[in-house]
Design an enzyme around this catalytic site. Structure first.
Site, PDB file in Angstrom:
ATOM      1  N   SER A  70       0.847  -1.033  -0.006  1.00  0.00           N
ATOM      2  CA  SER A  70       0.054   0.264   0.013  1.00  0.00           C
ATOM      3  C   SER A  70       0.969   1.040   0.012  1.00  0.00           C
ATOM      4  CB  SER A  70      -0.847  -0.126   1.420  1.00  0.00           C
ATOM      5  OG  SER A  70      -1.845   1.039   1.295  1.00  0.00           O
ATOM      6  N   ASP A  71       0.356   2.447  -0.621  1.00  0.00           N
ATOM      7  CA  ASP A  71       1.110   3.552  -0.614  1.00  0.00           C
ATOM      8  C   ASP A  71       0.096   4.712  -0.862  1.00  0.00           C
ATOM      9  OD1 ASP A  71       3.985   4.775  -0.959  1.00  0.00           O
ATOM     10  OD2 ASP A  71       2.546   5.829  -2.380  1.00  0.00           O
TER      11      ASP A  71
END
Length: 194
Positions: A70-71
């Site tokens: 995730s970012d």
């Protein structure tokens, strides 16, 4: 059929806490990915690319696992607000965002390391910041020190006082891991949370 090992490609304590809410056993691994945006890359494309890059970065260590990457990227009028890293940059970010609406775009990847198949989702969240004074910004930063958070605001803590309104499909996305989308992706891999 035995359940695949679940890996969170992140050292973020916030993402670990969010994933723990689902009650599934998992391990965390440091993806050590360069988060610099590519030239001409949109914030949304950057978040999606980096979420997949993080998952793939640890796949050699866990070749049979499902890996979550995730970012998050914050963007206002084409300007990207990453992790400030220090007090001065955090002050400037919050001064720019006060009284404005900022898009926090969270990229999510679920990678089946064995097959190499990656599922990607992007989850936008619109955050409307209060028209903060410089004193309020300083008081907040001294108390919370959110220098490792995109946009310098931790909504899961005192940062909620900076925010007038949040518009989005998953409140967890703003903290860094969109659990609603993750539950959908896990279901496609025959992993039920319930």
């Amino acid at each position: 059929m035995p359940r695949k090992q679940l890996i969170l490609a992140s050292t973020s304590p916030f993402r670990r806490q969010l994933l723990a809410r689902l009650g599934l056993p998992f391990e965390s691994a440091d993806p050590a990915v360069d988060e610099t945006p590519l030239p001409g890359e949109t914030p949304e494309a950057s978040a999606l690319r980096l979420s997949e890059a993080k998952a793939r970065a640890v796949s050699a260590l866990f070749p049979d696992a499902l890996i979550i990457g995730s970012d998050q990227v914050a963007c206002l009028d084409g300007q990207v607000f990453g992790k400030p890293g220090d007090h001065g940059k955090a002050v400037r970010q919050l001064q720019t965002m006060r009284g404005r609406s900022v898009n926090f775009f969270t990229g999510l990847c679920l990678l089946d390391a064995a097959s190499g198949r990656a599922q990607l989702r992007g989850v936008p969240t619109r955050v409307h910041f209060r028209d903060l004074t410089d004193i309020e910004i300083e008081n907040y930063l001294r108390r919370e020190q959110p220098y490792n958070c995109a946009g310098s605001a931790k909504s899961e803590g005192l940062g909620i006082a900076l925010i007038a309104r949040i518009d989005g499909e998953d409140p967890n996305a703003l903290i860094g891991l969109p659990l609603i989308a993750l539950c959908d992706l896990l279901r496609t891999e025959n992993i039920s949370v319930l």
